[in-house]
Write an enzyme that holds these catalytic residues in place. Structure first.
Site, mmCIF file in Angstrom:
data_model
loop_
_atom_site.group_PDB
_atom_site.id
_atom_site.type_symbol
_atom_site.label_atom_id
_atom_site.label_comp_id
_atom_site.label_asym_id
_atom_site.label_seq_id
_atom_site.Cartn_x
_atom_site.Cartn_y
_atom_site.Cartn_z
ATOM 1 N N ARG A 43 -98.702 33.386 41.983
ATOM 2 C CA ARG A 43 -100.137 33.150 41.846
ATOM 3 C C ARG A 43 -100.885 34.407 41.408
ATOM 4 N NH1 ARG A 43 -97.829 29.632 45.148
ATOM 5 N NH2 ARG A 43 -98.727 27.547 45.517
ATOM 6 N N ARG B 207 -81.530 19.196 49.617
ATOM 7 C CA ARG B 207 -81.123 20.183 50.616
ATOM 8 C C ARG B 207 -80.580 19.562 51.902
ATOM 9 N NH1 ARG B 207 -85.855 24.772 49.489
ATOM 10 N NH2 ARG B 207 -84.679 25.811 47.832
ATOM 11 N N ARG C 77 -81.395 28.988 48.434
ATOM 12 C CA ARG C 77 -81.520 28.925 49.888
ATOM 13 C C ARG C 77 -80.288 28.316 50.548
ATOM 14 N NH1 ARG C 77 -86.340 31.067 50.341
ATOM 15 N NH2 ARG C 77 -88.007 30.410 48.927
ATOM 16 N N LYS D 250 -85.955 19.307 46.300
ATOM 17 C CA LYS D 250 -86.070 20.739 46.051
ATOM 18 C C LYS D 250 -85.062 21.144 44.969
ATOM 19 C CE LYS D 250 -89.320 22.247 48.875
ATOM 20 N NZ LYS D 250 -90.438 23.087 48.408
ATOM 21 N N ARG E 66 -85.143 18.142 38.225
ATOM 22 C CA ARG E 66 -86.182 17.929 39.232
ATOM 23 C C ARG E 66 -87.345 17.099 38.689
ATOM 24 N NH1 ARG E 66 -87.326 23.507 42.309
ATOM 25 N NH2 ARG E 66 -88.447 22.049 43.659
ATOM 26 N N ASP F 170 -89.179 25.237 53.289
ATOM 27 C CA ASP F 170 -88.090 25.987 52.652
ATOM 28 C C ASP F 170 -87.123 26.597 53.655
ATOM 29 O OD1 ASP F 170 -88.850 25.499 50.021
ATOM 30 O OD2 ASP F 170 -90.241 27.185 49.992
ATOM 31 N N GLY G 242 -89.302 25.763 40.335
ATOM 32 C CA GLY G 242 -90.190 24.616 40.398
ATOM 33 C C GLY G 242 -91.634 25.026 40.576
#
Length: 449
Positions: free
Chosen positions: A33, A358, A403, A354, A129, A327, A101
């Protein structure tokens, strides 16, 4: 970039006590951002502590391709000379967002209300995705999109030449969708309103206000109502990016399951929309404390101290906490494996879409290492085997998901036998210093070239 190179298998061996200071990288959400809003401001935004993982670097390249001047000054210090709201240029090439993403969805929002055409692609994982969750709301502004079947990348977005503001209720808790709509609203006249029934991470709202946008947030009976007045002149900022709580999760959780460990993780952002994991770990009985509480850049920050916690117990994780730790559920499930009793996680269907599914990815890997896992569309449970009860010895597929890979590397530190991940290259997308940081604390990793 993950998904394009040769897989790199990694094995995590049972570790001696983890000790020391774990200085994790800057927050990924805030880094994205910072670059995007810096590109929309008029003047120079200065950023320190930027996460220099592949995901964020791809966003920096995208902003540069759309006309902003983005400069890397070294050691996480960057500057962005912005083009102003509505000043984005049409890029000469396809925008490759790699594995991110967050990056692709936010950038789609940014350009949706400018009269430019942009084609987006990504790596193998990102191109699977769903993008309709963003292309549907930006079409209300007047943008058009053409992609592969199922609303997948590669995809071309034609921005609206004469955008109109919208009122949009987010159908599922998603900070990415909310942020994309708000960013699109920046270049639409009048007021854009986003309503979310469940609060999600609020970095976009905080940062938009910091850059000078007129934005209000109100809690009402229908949910959280965010109102943005379009076509502001954003003012450049000096941003110190706090350290990423999602990255901090890995050394924290590793310390909790590795006998004798005592690890300090300094300067971690504790925004209430991001800190759910740490409160959940405390509820499980983890020896996890917040030290030196303070505020930096408008965000609450603390130093986290995590010590080996052999008395953790399984709990029912409150479903209303899901958005604040979405997450972190993969690594939480690893900690749950070393707790006593069942940990139930509900309201987590977002995990299905995700970087990988996951829930499925973690269930497969946990079972391969001797755990009992049950799952449904929006829930799953892990039956813990106690502090020294995880057999290990399995090989886990990462599914090109950073992750997933890091979570199983953490598991190997406390398991009886080594745990192997089929491909560790995706780790670089969010946590490029993961291996050096963890081995510096005492982890024992092995790679197979």
């Amino acid at each position: 970039m993950s998904g394009h190179g040769t897989p790199l298998p990694m094995t995590s061996h049972r570790a001696d006590p983890l000790t020391g200071i774990a200085e994790v990288p800057g927050d990924k959400s805030i880094s994205h951002r910072s670059l995007i809003l810096g590109a929309l401001a008029v003047g120079e935004t200065k950023i320190s502590g930027l996460l220099e993982g592949e995901d964020v670097l791809d966003t920096a390249k995208a902003m540069q391709a759309m006309g902003a001047e983005v400069t890397n000054h070294g050691s996480g210090t960057w500057s962005v000379h912005g083009v102003g709201v509505g000043g984005l240029a049409e890029p000469d090439q396809v925008i490759d967002c790699g594995n991110s993403g967050t990056g692709v969805r936010l950038i789609m929002g940014v350009m949706a209300t400018s009269p430019i055409t942009v084609t987006f692609t990504g790596d193998t994982s990102l191109n699977k995705r769903p993008m309709a969750r963003v292309t549907d709301p930006i079409s209300l502004f007047g943008a058009q999109s053409v992609g592969r079947s199922g609303g997948r990348l590669p995809m071309t977005i034609v921005g609206a030449a004469d955008p109109t503001p919208v009122v949009y209720t987010v159908p599922v808790p998603s900070a990415q969708v909310k942020s994309a709509v708000l960013l699109a609203g920046l270049n639409a006249p009048g007021k854009t309103v986003v309503i979310e029934k469940e609060a999600t991470r609020d970095h976009s709202e905080r940062m938009l206000a910091g850059f000078g946008a007129e934005i209000t947030v109100e809690d009402t009976d229908e949910g959280r109502v965010i109102t943005l007045t379009g076509q502001p002149e954003l003012k450049p900022q000096t941003i110190a990016v706090p350290r990423d709580p999602s990255s901090a999760a890995f050394p924290v959780c590793a310390a909790l399951i590795t006998p004798g460990s005592d690890v300090l993780v300094p300067g971690i952002g504790l925004n209430s929309t991001r800190a759910g994991l740490f409160y959940t770990l405390q509820d499980m009985g983890a020896d996890l404390t917040f030290e030196n509480m303070r505020e930096e850049g408008g965000e609450p920050v603390a130093d986290l101290r995590a010590r080996y916690s052999p008395d953790m117990r399984g709990i029912d994780v409150p479903p209303e906490r899901a958005a604040s730790m979405i997450d972190e559920y993969p690594v939480l499930s690893v900690v749950a494996s070393f707790a006593t009793g069942k940990t139930m996680m509900t309201g987590v269907k977002e995990l299905r879409v995700k970087e990988s599914d996951r829930i499925d990815a973690m269930a497969r890997g946990l079972r391969a290492n001797g755990l009992m896992v049950e799952e449904g569309d929006d829930w799953w449970s892990v039956s813990g085997l106690g502090p020294d009860g995880v057999p290990g010895g399995g090989t886990c597929e990462s599914f090109l998901d950073h992750r997933i890979a890091m979570s199983f590397m953490v598991m190997g530190m406390g398991a009886q036998k080594p745990v192997t991940v089929d491909d560790g290259t995706p780790i670089a997308t969010s946590f490029p210093i993961f291996t050096s940081l963890m081995t510096g604390l005492g982890a024992r990793f092995e790679t197979t070239e």
